[in-house]
Motif scaffolding. Structure first.
Motif, PDB file in Angstrom:
ATOM      1  N   LEU A 182       4.876 -16.441  37.564  1.00 58.12           N
ATOM      2  CA  LEU A 182       3.921 -15.661  36.906  1.00 58.12           C
ATOM      3  C   LEU A 182       3.969 -14.321  37.322  1.00 58.12           C
ATOM      4  O   LEU A 182       3.731 -13.308  36.612  1.00 58.12           O
ATOM      5  CB  LEU A 182       2.502 -16.182  37.193  1.00 58.12           C
ATOM      6  CG  LEU A 182       2.303 -17.374  36.180  1.00 58.12           C
ATOM      7  CD1 LEU A 182       0.931 -18.253  36.514  1.00 58.12           C
ATOM      8  CD2 LEU A 182       2.326 -17.130  34.452  1.00 58.12           C
ATOM      9  N   SER A 183       4.494 -14.035  38.657  1.00 60.69           N
ATOM     10  CA  SER A 183       4.713 -12.987  39.387  1.00 60.69           C
ATOM     11  C   SER A 183       5.587 -12.157  38.664  1.00 60.69           C
ATOM     12  O   SER A 183       5.648 -10.630  39.066  1.00 60.69           O
ATOM     13  CB  SER A 183       4.678 -13.022  40.810  1.00 60.69           C
ATOM     14  OG  SER A 183       5.911 -13.770  41.137  1.00 60.69           O
ATOM     15  N   LEU A 185       6.043 -11.300  35.590  1.00 57.94           N
ATOM     16  CA  LEU A 185       5.495 -11.069  34.325  1.00 57.94           C
ATOM     17  C   LEU A 185       5.055  -9.573  34.275  1.00 57.94           C
ATOM     18  O   LEU A 185       4.204  -9.447  35.182  1.00 57.94           O
ATOM     19  CB  LEU A 185       4.269 -11.837  33.781  1.00 57.94           C
ATOM     20  CG  LEU A 185       4.708 -13.335  32.707  1.00 57.94           C
ATOM     21  CD1 LEU A 185       3.388 -13.905  32.513  1.00 57.94           C
ATOM     22  CD2 LEU A 185       5.551 -13.227  31.843  1.00 57.94           C
ATOM     23  N   ASP A 187       2.495  -6.640  32.938  1.00 57.54           N
ATOM     24  CA  ASP A 187       0.874  -6.888  32.546  1.00 57.54           C
ATOM     25  C   ASP A 187       1.081  -6.786  30.970  1.00 57.54           C
ATOM     26  O   ASP A 187       1.722  -6.095  30.155  1.00 57.54           O
ATOM     27  CB  ASP A 187       0.212  -5.455  32.816  1.00 57.54           C
ATOM     28  CG  ASP A 187      -1.206  -5.569  32.562  1.00 57.54           C
ATOM     29  OD1 ASP A 187      -1.775  -6.548  32.367  1.00 57.54           O
ATOM     30  OD2 ASP A 187      -1.957  -4.437  32.704  1.00 57.54           O
ATOM     31  N   ARG A 190       3.814 -12.799  28.515  1.00 58.80           N
ATOM     32  CA  ARG A 190       3.220 -14.278  28.457  1.00 58.80           C
ATOM     33  C   ARG A 190       4.384 -15.046  28.804  1.00 58.80           C
ATOM     34  O   ARG A 190       5.527 -14.773  28.650  1.00 58.80           O
ATOM     35  CB  ARG A 190       2.922 -14.297  27.099  1.00 58.80           C
ATOM     36  CG  ARG A 190       4.016 -14.160  26.033  1.00 58.80           C
ATOM     37  CD  ARG A 190       3.625 -12.661  25.244  1.00 58.80           C
ATOM     38  NE  ARG A 190       4.398 -12.525  24.171  1.00 58.80           N
ATOM     39  CZ  ARG A 190       5.294 -11.159  24.142  1.00 58.80           C
ATOM     40  NH1 ARG A 190       4.899 -10.393  25.023  1.00 58.80           N
ATOM     41  NH2 ARG A 190       6.045 -11.089  22.944  1.00 58.80           N
ATOM     42  N   THR A 206       0.610 -18.833  28.750  1.00 58.48           N
ATOM     43  CA  THR A 206      -0.222 -17.902  29.636  1.00 58.48           C
ATOM     44  C   THR A 206       0.194 -16.395  29.620  1.00 58.48           C
ATOM     45  O   THR A 206       1.290 -15.844  29.566  1.00 58.48           O
ATOM     46  CB  THR A 206       0.083 -18.205  31.001  1.00 58.48           C
ATOM     47  OG1 THR A 206       0.011 -19.826  31.347  1.00 58.48           O
ATOM     48  CG2 THR A 206      -0.568 -17.627  32.288  1.00 58.48           C
ATOM     49  N   HIS A 207      -1.168 -15.621  29.377  1.00 61.15           N
ATOM     50  CA  HIS A 207      -1.047 -14.409  29.013  1.00 61.15           C
ATOM     51  C   HIS A 207      -1.517 -13.622  30.395  1.00 61.15           C
ATOM     52  O   HIS A 207      -2.485 -14.054  31.160  1.00 61.15           O
ATOM     53  CB  HIS A 207      -1.904 -14.100  28.288  1.00 61.15           C
ATOM     54  CG  HIS A 207      -1.437 -14.115  26.676  1.00 61.15           C
ATOM     55  ND1 HIS A 207      -1.468 -15.159  26.058  1.00 61.15           N
ATOM     56  CD2 HIS A 207      -0.830 -13.274  25.983  1.00 61.15           C
ATOM     57  CE1 HIS A 207      -0.856 -15.371  24.720  1.00 61.15           C
ATOM     58  NE2 HIS A 207      -0.388 -14.341  24.777  1.00 61.15           N
ATOM     59  N   ARG A 208      -0.684 -12.501  30.856  1.00 67.06           N
ATOM     60  CA  ARG A 208      -1.107 -11.951  32.226  1.00 67.06           C
ATOM     61  C   ARG A 208      -2.008 -10.497  31.401  1.00 67.06           C
ATOM     62  O   ARG A 208      -1.361  -9.830  30.787  1.00 67.06           O
ATOM     63  CB  ARG A 208       0.135 -11.498  32.902  1.00 67.06           C
ATOM     64  CG  ARG A 208      -0.450 -10.497  34.051  1.00 67.06           C
ATOM     65  CD  ARG A 208       0.962 -10.273  35.028  1.00 67.06           C
ATOM     66  NE  ARG A 208       0.381  -9.936  36.506  1.00 67.06           N
ATOM     67  CZ  ARG A 208       1.008  -9.765  37.404  1.00 67.06           C
ATOM     68  NH1 ARG A 208       2.393 -10.255  37.577  1.00 67.06           N
ATOM     69  NH2 ARG A 208       0.381  -9.274  38.426  1.00 67.06           N
ATOM     70  N   LYS A 209      -3.107 -10.445  32.142  1.00 67.00           N
ATOM     71  CA  LYS A 209      -3.924  -9.312  31.845  1.00 67.00           C
ATOM     72  C   LYS A 209      -4.354  -8.847  33.211  1.00 67.00           C
ATOM     73  O   LYS A 209      -5.452  -8.911  33.743  1.00 67.00           O
ATOM     74  CB  LYS A 209      -5.133  -9.742  30.999  1.00 67.00           C
ATOM     75  CG  LYS A 209      -4.858 -10.318  29.692  1.00 67.00           C
ATOM     76  CD  LYS A 209      -5.846 -10.528  28.723  1.00 67.00           C
ATOM     77  CE  LYS A 209      -5.672 -11.160  27.442  1.00 67.00           C
ATOM     78  NZ  LYS A 209      -6.587 -11.483  26.581  1.00 67.00           N
ATOM     79  N   ASP A 211      -4.485  -8.641  36.887  1.00 64.45           N
ATOM     80  CA  ASP A 211      -4.612  -9.434  38.076  1.00 64.45           C
ATOM     81  C   ASP A 211      -5.025 -10.903  37.296  1.00 64.45           C
ATOM     82  O   ASP A 211      -4.966 -11.953  38.232  1.00 64.45           O
ATOM     83  CB  ASP A 211      -5.304  -9.162  39.111  1.00 64.45           C
ATOM     84  CG  ASP A 211      -4.640  -7.951  39.946  1.00 64.45           C
ATOM     85  OD1 ASP A 211      -3.629  -7.821  39.810  1.00 64.45           O
ATOM     86  OD2 ASP A 211      -5.425  -6.967  40.406  1.00 64.45           O
ATOM     87  N   ARG A 212      -5.331 -10.988  36.185  1.00 68.04           N
ATOM     88  CA  ARG A 212      -5.889 -12.336  35.870  1.00 68.04           C
ATOM     89  C   ARG A 212      -4.882 -12.812  34.843  1.00 68.04           C
ATOM     90  O   ARG A 212      -3.991 -12.199  34.341  1.00 68.04           O
ATOM     91  CB  ARG A 212      -7.144 -11.987  34.678  1.00 68.04           C
ATOM     92  CG  ARG A 212      -8.336 -11.407  35.507  1.00 68.04           C
ATOM     93  CD  ARG A 212      -9.479 -11.133  34.663  1.00 68.04           C
ATOM     94  NE  ARG A 212      -9.124 -10.327  33.647  1.00 68.04           N
ATOM     95  CZ  ARG A 212      -9.200 -10.833  32.283  1.00 68.04           C
ATOM     96  NH1 ARG A 212      -9.330 -12.056  31.907  1.00 68.04           N
ATOM     97  NH2 ARG A 212      -9.295  -9.748  31.374  1.00 68.04           N
ATOM     98  N   PHE A 213      -4.972 -14.086  34.639  1.00 72.93           N
ATOM     99  CA  PHE A 213      -4.217 -15.153  33.560  1.00 72.93           C
ATOM    100  C   PHE A 213      -4.876 -15.870  32.873  1.00 72.93           C
ATOM    101  O   PHE A 213      -5.569 -16.639  33.495  1.00 72.93           O
ATOM    102  CB  PHE A 213      -3.173 -15.982  34.646  1.00 72.93           C
ATOM    103  CG  PHE A 213      -1.982 -14.825  35.373  1.00 72.93           C
ATOM    104  CD1 PHE A 213      -0.713 -14.691  34.633  1.00 72.93           C
ATOM    105  CD2 PHE A 213      -2.464 -14.751  36.720  1.00 72.93           C
ATOM    106  CE1 PHE A 213      -0.091 -13.700  35.428  1.00 72.93           C
ATOM    107  CE2 PHE A 213      -1.529 -13.967  37.509  1.00 72.93           C
ATOM    108  CZ  PHE A 213      -0.367 -13.603  36.947  1.00 72.93           C
TER     109      PHE A 213
END
Length: 237
Positions: A182-183, A185, A187, A190, A206-209, A211-213
């Motif tokens: 995930l790191s 990805l 901003d 996915r 999983t979508h990265r937004k 600092d949130r996933f």
């Protein structure tokens, strides 16, 4: 990469008919309705990414072994192609854009990388098994795919080249979404993975937004494990 698109069957060509049947009888009924994805499946020659011994099975609803020897063992070890409908549904749900840089974990024969490359700007595919990495490179060259690179590397533990990425896709299953990946990805990026353990696995997006996933798990399936990703410890009584 742009291809001429033609989804119609040619009754005089058994390969074309088998491809058409795969799309219409396996893939479309599995809620793969994106016309661009269906067109792409019609023109990327799946049979060219299948070992010669299994070419007649290229369009069957099965996991196709990619290494010689025991076929069941090859599938169990994850040395196999996913079922066509699973590949198609993953491709549809990732919604690849022409500007996307994509990382694939588990190149296999190179077929998924070829599909991704026709939609993305660039694809980096990691394959832990040297023989499969060589197979994928050769298949992609033979298919004229120039924007996909295959590295012989462990996507679970090794360094990830050429990141960050807009999309990361795992072409096999894992026990949980890999936090380390995930790191990598961007901003807005996915990650798509088949997550869980038999008999229950779900495709998880999983979508990265920032600092949130945010995650969603829209459908169930079963797929062989990718090597070296963490497994949950068993219960102790």
């Amino acid at each position: 990469m742009t291809l001429p698109l033609n989804t119609s069957a040619n009754p005089s060509d058994p390969i074309a008919q088998a491809r058409y049947n795969m799309i219409e009888q396996q893939i479309r009924p599995w809620n793969v309705l994106d016309a661009d994805v269906l067109d792409l499946l019609a023109v990327v020659r799946r049979e060219d990414f299948v070992p010669p011994a299994y070419r007649s099975m290229a369009f069957m609803d099965i996991e196709i072994p990619l290494l010689g020897g025991d076929a069941e063992e090859a599938v169990r070890q994850g040395h196999s192609m996913l079922q066509p409908r699973v590949e198609a549904r993953i491709l549809q749900d990732l919604r690849i854009l022409p500007t996307d840089r994509v990382l694939e974990i588990g190149a296999g024969s190179g077929y998924m990388a070829a599909l991704l490359a026709h939609r993305a700007e660039r694809v980096v595919s990691l394959e832990i098994h040297p023989e499969l990495a060589d197979m994928a490179r050769q298949n992609l060259r033979n298919a004229g795919v120039q924007n996909a690179d295959v590295y012989q590397a462990d996507g679970a533990q090794g360094a990830i080249p050429d990141g960050p990425f807009d999309v990361i896709v795992l072409s096999g299953s894992v026990a949980e979404v890999p936090a380390a990946l995930l790191s990598h990805l961007k901003d807005g990026g996915r990650l798509g993975a088949i997550v869980g353990g038999e008999p229950v696995m779900r495709f998880t997006l999983t979508h990265r937004k920032g600092d949130r996933f945010e995650t969603a798990s829209p459908w169930d399936t079963i797929a062989p494990r990718l090597a070296h990703f963490p497994e949950p410890s068993g219960f102790t009584f």
